[in-house]
Write an enzyme that holds these catalytic residues in place. Structure first.
Site, PDB file in Angstrom:
ATOM      1  CB  ALA A  94      -7.367  -0.504  -1.262  1.00 13.14           C
ATOM      2  CB  VAL A 120      -0.203   4.370   8.378  1.00 11.84           C
ATOM      3  CG1 VAL A 120       1.387   5.128   8.744  1.00 11.84           C
ATOM      4  CG2 VAL A 120      -0.786   5.500   7.349  1.00 11.84           C
ATOM      5  CB  SER A 155       4.209   2.205  -9.274  1.00  8.40           C
ATOM      6  OG  SER A 155       5.262   3.176  -8.981  1.00  8.40           O
ATOM      7  N   PRO A 201     -15.452   0.773  23.757  1.00 10.10           N
ATOM      8  CG  PRO A 201     -17.175  -0.460  25.087  1.00 10.10           C
ATOM      9  CD  PRO A 201     -16.748   0.886  24.725  1.00 10.10           C
ATOM     10  CB  ILE A 243      -8.667  -1.161   7.005  1.00 15.16           C
ATOM     11  CG1 ILE A 243      -7.369  -0.667   6.881  1.00 15.16           C
ATOM     12  CG2 ILE A 243      -8.776  -2.728   6.622  1.00 15.16           C
ATOM     13  CD1 ILE A 243      -6.098  -1.175   7.824  1.00 15.16           C
ATOM     14  CB  ALA A 282      -5.920   0.458  14.606  1.00 11.68           C
ATOM     15  CE  LYS A 297      -8.900  -0.474  17.973  1.00 12.55           C
ATOM     16  NZ  LYS A 297      -8.954   0.130  16.537  1.00 12.55           N
ATOM     17  CB  THR A 304     -13.655   4.172   9.939  1.00 11.48           C
ATOM     18  OG1 THR A 304     -12.993   5.349   9.480  1.00 11.48           O
ATOM     19  CG2 THR A 304     -14.161   4.123  11.297  1.00 11.48           C
ATOM     20  CG  LEU A 331      -5.785   5.807   1.417  1.00 15.79           C
ATOM     21  CD1 LEU A 331      -4.312   5.922   1.492  1.00 15.79           C
ATOM     22  CD2 LEU A 331      -6.503   6.499   2.618  1.00 15.79           C
TER      23      LEU A 331
HETATM   24  C1  LIG Z   1      -1.881   8.721   8.827  1.00 15.68           C
HETATM   25  C2  LIG Z   1      -2.942   7.596   8.451  1.00 15.68           C
HETATM   26  C3  LIG Z   1      -3.113   6.803   9.669  1.00 15.68           C
HETATM   27  C4  LIG Z   1      -3.953   5.660   9.288  1.00 15.68           C
HETATM   28  N1  LIG Z   1      -4.433   4.638  10.046  1.00 15.68           N
HETATM   29  C5  LIG Z   1      -5.211   3.862   9.740  1.00 15.68           C
HETATM   30  C6  LIG Z   1      -5.709   2.845  10.778  1.00 15.68           C
HETATM   31  O1  LIG Z   1      -5.204   2.603  11.920  1.00 15.68           O
HETATM   32  N2  LIG Z   1      -7.096   1.984  10.484  1.00 15.68           N
HETATM   33  C7  LIG Z   1      -7.340   1.968   9.199  1.00 15.68           C
HETATM   34  O2  LIG Z   1      -8.281   1.454   9.081  1.00 15.68           O
HETATM   35  N3  LIG Z   1      -6.939   3.015   8.140  1.00 15.68           N
HETATM   36  C8  LIG Z   1      -5.928   3.617   8.494  1.00 15.68           C
HETATM   37  N4  LIG Z   1      -5.412   4.469   7.694  1.00 15.68           N
HETATM   38  C9  LIG Z   1      -5.883   4.323   6.115  1.00 15.68           C
HETATM   39  C10 LIG Z   1      -5.133   3.112   5.509  1.00 15.68           C
HETATM   40  O3  LIG Z   1      -3.771   3.547   5.571  1.00 15.68           O
HETATM   41  C11 LIG Z   1      -5.756   3.055   4.126  1.00 15.68           C
HETATM   42  O4  LIG Z   1      -6.915   2.663   4.131  1.00 15.68           O
HETATM   43  C12 LIG Z   1      -5.083   1.901   3.526  1.00 15.68           C
HETATM   44  O5  LIG Z   1      -3.494   1.606   3.660  1.00 15.68           O
HETATM   45  C13 LIG Z   1      -5.128   1.494   1.972  1.00 15.68           C
HETATM   46  O6  LIG Z   1      -4.395   2.537   1.267  1.00 15.68           O
HETATM   47  P1  LIG Z   1      -4.595   1.969  -0.418  1.00 15.68           P
HETATM   48  O7  LIG Z   1      -4.201   0.784  -0.443  1.00 15.68           O
HETATM   49  O8  LIG Z   1      -5.834   2.830  -0.917  1.00 15.68           O
HETATM   50  O9  LIG Z   1      -3.451   3.514  -0.871  1.00 15.68           O
HETATM   51  P2  LIG Z   1      -1.884   3.195  -0.960  1.00 15.68           P
HETATM   52  O10 LIG Z   1      -1.287   2.411   0.255  1.00 15.68           O
HETATM   53  O11 LIG Z   1      -1.348   4.569  -1.014  1.00 15.68           O
HETATM   54  O12 LIG Z   1      -1.355   2.452  -1.949  1.00 15.68           O
HETATM   55  C14 LIG Z   1      -1.580   3.000  -3.405  1.00 15.68           C
HETATM   56  C15 LIG Z   1      -0.675   1.879  -4.523  1.00 15.68           C
HETATM   57  O13 LIG Z   1      -1.147   2.570  -5.645  1.00 15.68           O
HETATM   58  C16 LIG Z   1      -0.017   2.430  -6.387  1.00 15.68           C
HETATM   59  N5  LIG Z   1       0.098   3.722  -7.470  1.00 15.68           N
HETATM   60  C17 LIG Z   1       0.090   4.852  -7.336  1.00 15.68           C
HETATM   61  N6  LIG Z   1      -0.081   5.580  -8.596  1.00 15.68           N
HETATM   62  C18 LIG Z   1       0.431   4.590  -9.287  1.00 15.68           C
HETATM   63  C19 LIG Z   1       0.533   4.771 -10.702  1.00 15.68           C
HETATM   64  N7  LIG Z   1       0.442   5.723 -11.517  1.00 15.68           N
HETATM   65  N8  LIG Z   1       0.945   3.415 -11.476  1.00 15.68           N
HETATM   66  C20 LIG Z   1       0.793   2.304 -10.774  1.00 15.68           C
HETATM   67  N9  LIG Z   1       0.816   2.281  -9.301  1.00 15.68           N
HETATM   68  C21 LIG Z   1       0.412   3.343  -8.938  1.00 15.68           C
HETATM   69  C22 LIG Z   1       1.276   2.595  -5.333  1.00 15.68           C
HETATM   70  O14 LIG Z   1       2.484   2.176  -5.981  1.00 15.68           O
HETATM   71  C23 LIG Z   1       0.576   1.881  -4.301  1.00 15.68           C
HETATM   72  O15 LIG Z   1       0.845   0.446  -4.579  1.00 15.68           O
HETATM   73  C24 LIG Z   1      -4.549   5.534   7.829  1.00 15.68           C
HETATM   74  C25 LIG Z   1      -4.264   6.432   7.005  1.00 15.68           C
HETATM   75  C26 LIG Z   1      -3.157   7.642   7.241  1.00 15.68           C
HETATM   76  C27 LIG Z   1      -2.947   8.406   6.123  1.00 15.68           C
END
Ligand SMILES: Cc1cc2nc3c(=O)[nH]c(=O)nc-3n(C[C@H](O)[C@H](O)[C@H](O)COP(=O)(O)OP(=O)(O)OC[C@H]3O[C@@H](n4cnc5c(N)ncnc54)[C@H](O)[C@@H]3O)c2cc1C
Length: 506
Positions: free
Chosen positions: A18, A49, A41, A98, A348, A52, A80, A346, A335
Site C-alpha cells: 500500500a 502476502v 520500520s 472468469p 490490492i 493475486a 491470471k 480484492t 490494510l
Molecule cells: C492471508 C492474506 C492473503 C492475502 N492475499 C491477497 C491477494 O491474493 N490479493 C490481494 O489483492 N490482497 C491480498 N491480501 C491483502 C494484501 O496482502 C494487502 O492488501 C497488501 O499487502 C497491503 O498491505 P499493507 O501495505 O497495507 O500492509 P503491510 O504489508 O502490513 O505493511 C505495513 C507497513 O507499515 C510499517 N509500519 C507498521 N507500523 C509502523 C510503525 N510504528 N512505524 C513505522 N512503520 C510501521 C511496516 O514496517 C510495513 O512497512 C492478503 C492478505 C492476507 C492477510
C-alpha cells in the site's frame, strides 16, 4: 488552487504494497510539486502476502507509468484469467470465475437471459462454454485481450499473480527514481494540532519528528494513525465473514503453470494456490472458532505440490473496515483501512481505488470536510458491495460436512445480498449499480457455480426466435473452441515474449 493553500508535503507511514503503490501514484501525479516522504520500520515486517490481483491493476500500472514487461520480469509475474473454485458448492464441485465477459459484446445485455430460455428447451450447452477465459484456463493457454472492437479476444481479460516482496522492491526503485524520500524509523506517536486535532508530525524512535501536511496511513493492520492516533473505530464483519487466520508458505512448482488461481474449499476454510514463475504461493484461510492452528498448518503442508521454500507465515485478521478511512488530515490506505479476506483477491484493488479516489478528492490546506465525506461514502459503498459478493461464496453452499459450513449456510446475510439472490433466483436478473467492482460476469459465475438456478427468465425472452438463437449460440461455441485451440500455452507465452523473471529463484 492558490499556492499558499497547496498541500506541500505528504507523509506516508508504511512501506508495504500500500505504501509504495501510494508513493508511486502520488509522485507520478504531482511530480516534484508535492514532496512525498515514506517512513517505514525495519523492525516491523510487511504482511508478506497479497500476490493475486484483478484486471483493473493493468489500468493502475498504466496510470502510474509502469512498463508491463519490466514489471513482469522484475516480479516473476504470471497471468491470471480468473479463479477456479473447487469444492465450494459440494465436495466434488468445480467452477470457474472468469474475468472476461460471457458471450460477445453486442449480446451482453441479454446474453444470459437468452441462454436461460435455450437452456429450458435443452438447446444450449453449459454457460461456462461461452466464456473464452474459462476455456483458455481449462487448456492452460493464454493471450492478452484484443483491443479491436468486435474481436471476441476482447473478452480475454486478465490480471497478474506476482511476488509480493519483489513488487515492493520494484515499486520502491520506481519511487526513489522519481524523488520520493525514504526514511527508516519506528513511529512511536503522532504529534497533533491542539486546535483541530490534525496530525502535524510523526515522532520516531530516533527522536526525529517527520512533519507534513497530509498523512497517509499505510501501516497495515496496526493502523497507527487512523486507528491508534485518531481512534477511528473498526466495524467488525466477522459474523458474515468468519475467517480470521491464515498461514502461508511458498513451495517449488511441480504442477502446470496455470493462468489462474485455485481456491479449494476445506472443511475448516479454504486453501489458495497462486503460481508464479519461480515458485507457487500457498495458504490456508480459516477461523480459530472452527479449527486449530496446528490442524490448518498440517493441511497446508500436506497439500503442497513441492518442497516448501520458506517458513510458514502466520497472520491474524478480522474481516471489517475502519468506519471513516479519511479522518481530519489522515487517509488510511491498504490494510490500515480494513480487510475482508483473501477470497477474490480484492485488497490490492482497494489500495488502487483508494489512491485514485484520493487523487480525485485531493485536498488543499483547508481540508474542506466535503472531500473526506465524498471519499468515505464511495469507499463504504465499494467495500460493502464486495463484502456481499464474498459472503455469497460461503452462504450459497450445499456443504454441511463441518461446523463451519453449517454455520455459514444458516447465517443471516445482509438484506442487500438477500434481495439480489432472490431476484436472480426468480428470473435471472441482477440489480447491479454501475460503479460496483464485480459486474454481471462475476455474479453469474458465482451464483451459478454455487448452485443457484433461476426459476424463469424475463417474459420478453419468450418472444425470441428460438431456432435462430440456438443456431447463434452453437456457432459461438464452435468459434470459441477454435479460437482457444490456437492460443499458446501460458508458460510458452511468457518465454516467447521475453517475460521470464530476471531474478534468482525465491
Ligand atoms: C492471508 C492474506 C492473503 C492475502 N492475499 C491477497 C491477494 O491474493 N490479493 C490481494 O489483492 N490482497 C491480498 N491480501 C491483502 C494484501 O496482502 C494487502 O492488501 C497488501 O499487502 C497491503 O498491505 P499493507 O501495505 O497495507 O500492509 P503491510 O504489508 O502490513 O505493511 C505495513 C507497513 O507499515 C510499517 N509500519 C507498521 N507500523 C509502523 C510503525 N510504528 N512505524 C513505522 N512503520 C510501521 C511496516 O514496517 C510495513 O512497512 C492478503 C492478505 C492476507 C492477510
Amino acid at each position: 488552487m492558490v499556492k499558499d493553500r497547496w498541500i506541500a508535503k505528504v507523509v506516508i507511514l508504511g512501506g508495504g504494497t500500500a505504501g509504495w503503490m501510494t508513493a508511486a501514484a502520488l509522485s507520478h501525479t504531482f511530480g516534484r510539486a508535492v514532496e512525498v516522504v515514506l517512513v517505514e520500520s525495519d523492525a516491523i515486517g510487511t504482511v508478506g502476502v497479497g500476490e493475486a490481483t484483478i484486471p483493473p491493476i493493468r489500468t493502475f500500472h498504466q496510470m502510474i507509468g509502469i512498463d508491463e514487461a519490466e514489471f513482469i520480469r522484475a516480479t516473476g509475474a504470471t497471468f491470471k484469467l480468473g479463479i477456479e473454485f473447487r469444492g465450494w458448492l459440494n465436495e466434488s464441485s468445480t467452477y470457474f470465475h472468469p474475468f472476461g465477459a460471457y458471450g460477445v459484446e453486442r449480446d451482453i445485455g441479454y446474453f444470459f437471459q437468452y441462454w436461460l430460455r435455450l437452456k429450458e428447451k435443452g438447446q444450449v450447452s453449459d454457460f461456462s462454454e461461452f466464456s473464452l477465459c474459462t476455456l483458455a484456463a481449462r487448456n492452460n493457454v493464454f493471450a492478452p485481450a484484443s483491443e479491436r472492437p468486435g474481436d471476441p479476444l476482447q473478452h480475454l481479460q486478465s490480471a497478474y499473480h506476482f511476488d509480493a516482496g519483489r513488487y515492493v522492491t520494484y515499486l520502491k526503485g520506481v519511487c526513489l527514481a522519481r524523488g520520493v524520500s525514504h526514511k527508516i524509523g519506528d513511529m512511536l506517536a503522532a504529534e497533533r494540532d491542539s486546535e483541530n486535532g490534525h496530525v502535524t508530525g510523526l515522532k520516531l524512535k530516533s527522536g526525529e519528528l517527520v512533519s507534513g501536511d497530509l498523512f497517509i496511513d499505510c501501516s497495515g493492520m496496526r493502523a497507527m494513525l487512523l486507528g491508534q492516533a485518531l481512534g477511528v473505530d473498526y466495524e467488525d464483519w466477522s459474523r458474515w465473514l468468519p475467517m480470521n487466520r491464515a498461514c502461508a508458505v511458498p513451495c517449488e512448482q511441480k504442477l502446470a503453470l496455470t493462468p489462474y488461481t485455485i481456491s479449494t474449499a476445506r472443511p475448516f476454510g479454504w486453501q489458495w494456490r497462486i503460481p508464479l514463475q519461480h515458485r507457487v504461493g500457498n495458504g490456508v484461510v480459516y477461523s480459530n472458532e472452527f479449527t486449530t492452528d496446528e490442524a490448518a498448518e498440517r493441511s497446508l503442508l500436506d497439500g503442497l505440490e513441492g518442497e516448501p521454500l520458506a517458513l510458514i507465515n502466520r497472520i491474524r485478521f478480522t474481516a471489517g473496515r475502519r468506519k471513516t478511512p479519511w479522518c481530519k488530515n489522515v487517509v488510511a490506505i491498504g490494510l490500515a483501512s480494513g480487510f475482508l479476506e483473501p477470497l477474490e483477491s480484492t485488497s490490492i484493488h482497494f489500495i488502487q481505488s483508494s489512491i485514485q479516489r484520493l487523487i480525485r478528492y485531493f485536498p488543499d490546506a483547508g481540508f474542506a470536510p466535503v472531500c473526506a465525506q465524498a471519499f468515505n461514502k464511495e469507499a463504504t459503498r465499494e467495500i460493502e458491495n464486495v463484502r456481499d459478493f464474498l459472503i455469497l461464496h460461503y452462504h450459497a453452499t450445499e456443504r454441511d460436512d463441518s461446523e463451519l459450513w453449517r454455520y455459514v449456510k444458516a447465517m443471516q446475510i445482509p438484506d442487500s445480498l438477500q434481495e439480489r439472490i432472490e431476484l436472480f433466483r426468480e428470473r435471472g436478473q441482477l440489480n447491479l449499480a454501475a460503479e460496483e467492482l464485480f459486474q454481471s460476469t462475476s455474479w453469474h459465475a458465482v451464483l451459478l457455480g454455487q448452485g443457484i438456478r433461476p426459476r424463469t427468465y424475463m417474459p420478453t425472452m419468450a418472444l425470441q426466435d428460438d431456432a435462430m438463437l440456438a443456431n447463434a449460440y452453437g456457432n459461438l461455441e464452435r468459434n470459441f473452441k477454435k479460437i482457444v485451440s490456437r492460443l499458446p500455452d501460458h508458460a510458452a507465452y511468457i518465454k516467447e515474449h521475453r517475460l521470464t523473471s530476471t531474478m534468482e529463484n525465491r
